[in-house]
Write an enzyme that holds these catalytic residues in place. Structure first.
Site, short mmCIF file in Angstrom:
data_model
loop_
_atom_site.label_atom_id
_atom_site.label_comp_id
_atom_site.label_asym_id
_atom_site.label_seq_id
_atom_site.Cartn_x
_atom_site.Cartn_y
_atom_site.Cartn_z
N VAL A 1 0.84 -1.20 0.00
CA VAL A 1 0.00 0.00 0.00
C VAL A 1 0.87 1.25 0.00
O VAL A 1 0.55 2.24 -0.66
CB VAL A 1 -0.96 -0.01 1.20
CG1 VAL A 1 -1.89 1.20 1.15
CG2 VAL A 1 -1.79 -1.29 1.22
N ASP A 2 1.97 1.22 0.72
CA ASP A 2 2.90 2.35 0.70
C ASP A 2 3.43 2.59 -0.72
O ASP A 2 3.52 3.73 -1.18
CB ASP A 2 4.08 2.09 1.64
CG ASP A 2 3.78 2.50 3.07
OD1 ASP A 2 2.98 3.42 3.28
OD2 ASP A 2 4.35 1.89 3.99
N VAL A 3 3.81 1.51 -1.39
CA VAL A 3 4.36 1.64 -2.74
C VAL A 3 3.31 2.19 -3.69
O VAL A 3 3.58 3.11 -4.48
CB VAL A 3 4.89 0.27 -3.24
CG1 VAL A 3 5.30 0.37 -4.71
CG2 VAL A 3 6.06 -0.19 -2.39
#
Length: 384
Positions: A171-173
């Site tokens: 999700v960060d990426v």
């Protein structure tokens, strides 16, 4: 190597107040394309990921090294008046500012969007949060938490009732990618109008958008999906099977490919079986189909099936580890590695930017910076 002046984002100055993964990943992508990214870090600790190890390489955490190449490090303590003045001046000169503090944090230091844009109307100011700047502002935006509350873990796992996270902070990426796209769009608008703007990207909204067909199945049809293991809710056969030696993926997307699979397995009659003739039929009878295919696929190794079925147009392949995955990419003529020279002359083998541009390819000019490595030169520039 492409000269810095020829890179597509040459001349774009990015003030990077981001930490950990989403913002640093976005700014690294911009840096690869020529932006001058100044990474602002606390003098004592720096980015949290500097301490996230093992593993380590070149005496540093590989987590930090993975998303911070092509940047300069400026050590500033925003509680210190002189450092705060330098941060303000950096924001005044920057084309882009990234931050992923909890909402309101930079505002308290005089670096919120309203204050910065008043002195720099063209600033493209990108805020990344976990749950937005409204009622969820106080919630911590950790990737694992977002995967849980955002529904990703509800469709990921070996079986119902056994949710698992993805193997990376996906999700960060994804949020970093969306942030970078937003910044590029805003820069295009600024070039046309002279006006900057405030971009807000949050992890929860990014995840819900990235759930694509699963999310649309809910919004359009009211269907709440569950865990299917390695199966697909709408396609069959599309899962992992056990070959003679190790797992093998078969990802058949249409009836023609299924017929080719049956032919390659020496069981062409399966393609004419009424239970398996069309994709909806196969999805409805996926257990029976999996049983029959599993028996056939268990007779040969994954590599043998890959070599035999691929020329027939059947999407399949073994479940590789990372070493095997990099080896495959290199054998296919791709360039998954990016060598950056370290201070001692040795090569720092980083992962390449996946974007290929025919005229202005990404550059790999700087190793990830050491904490405060460029503070002197940048501070002199800001103070001048």
């Amino acid at each position: 190597m492409t000269s810095p002046s020829a890179l597509p984002l040459s001349g774009v100055l990015v003030a990077d107040f981001g930490r950990v993964l989403a913002a640093p990943y976005a700014t690294m992508l911009l840096a690869d394309l020529g932006a001058d990214v100044i990474k602002v870090e606390h003098p004592a600790t720096g980015d949290d990921t500097r301490a996230w190890g093992p593993p380590h390489a070149h005496g540093e955490a590989t987590y930090f090294l993975s998303v911070n190449r092509n940047k300069r490090s400026l050590a500033l303590d925003l509680r210190d008046e002189r450092d705060r003045r330098r941060a303000t001046e950096l924001a005044r000169r920057a084309d882009v500012l990234f931050e992923n503090f909890r909402p309101g944090t930079l505002h308290r230091h005089g670096l919120g969007y309203d204050r910065v844009s008043s002195g720099n109307p063209g600033i493209v100011y990108c805020s990344i949060t976990g749950f937005g700047a409204g009622p969820g502002a106080a919630l911590p935006g950790y990737d694992l938490l977002i995967q849980a509350v955002g529904g990703l873990m509800s469709v990921t796992g070996p079986a119902p009732g056994q949710p698992v996270k993805t193997g990376v902070a996906l999700v960060d990426v994804l949020t970093g990618l969306h942030a970078a796209i937003g910044v590029l769009a805003a820069l295009r608008h600024r070039d046309a109008t002279g006006q900057g703007q405030h971009i807000e990207v949050d992890l929860l909204s990014t995840l819900l958008s990235s759930l694509v067909n699963q999310a649309a199945g809910y919004t359009l049809a009211g269907r709440v999906p569950g865990i299917l293991g390695n199966r697909h809710p709408s396609i069959a056969p599309y899962e992992v099977y056990q070959a003679k030696d190790r797992p093998l993926v078969v990802a058949v997307g249409n009836d023609r490919q299924f017929a080719a699979l049956c032919q390659g397995l020496g069981a062409p009659e399966l393609a004419d079986d009424p239970r398996f003739a069309t994709n909806p039929d196969r999805v409805a009878h996926v257990d029976e189909l999996a049983r029959k295919l599993g028996e056939l696929l268990a007779t040969r190794t994954a590599a043998e099936w890959f070599e035999h079925l691929t020329p027939l147009g059947v999407p399949c392949g073994p479940v590789n580890d990372l070493a095997q995955a990099f080896d495959l990419a290199e054998r296919l003529g791709l360039a998954p590695r990016a060598a950056v020279t370290d201070d001692d002359g040795s090569a720092m083998d980083l992962v390449a930017n996946p974007i290929s541009l025919s005229r202005t390819p990404p550059r790999y000019a700087r190793r990830p910076p050491r904490l405060g490595e460029h503070t002197g030169e940048i501070a002199d520039w800001l103070d001048s």
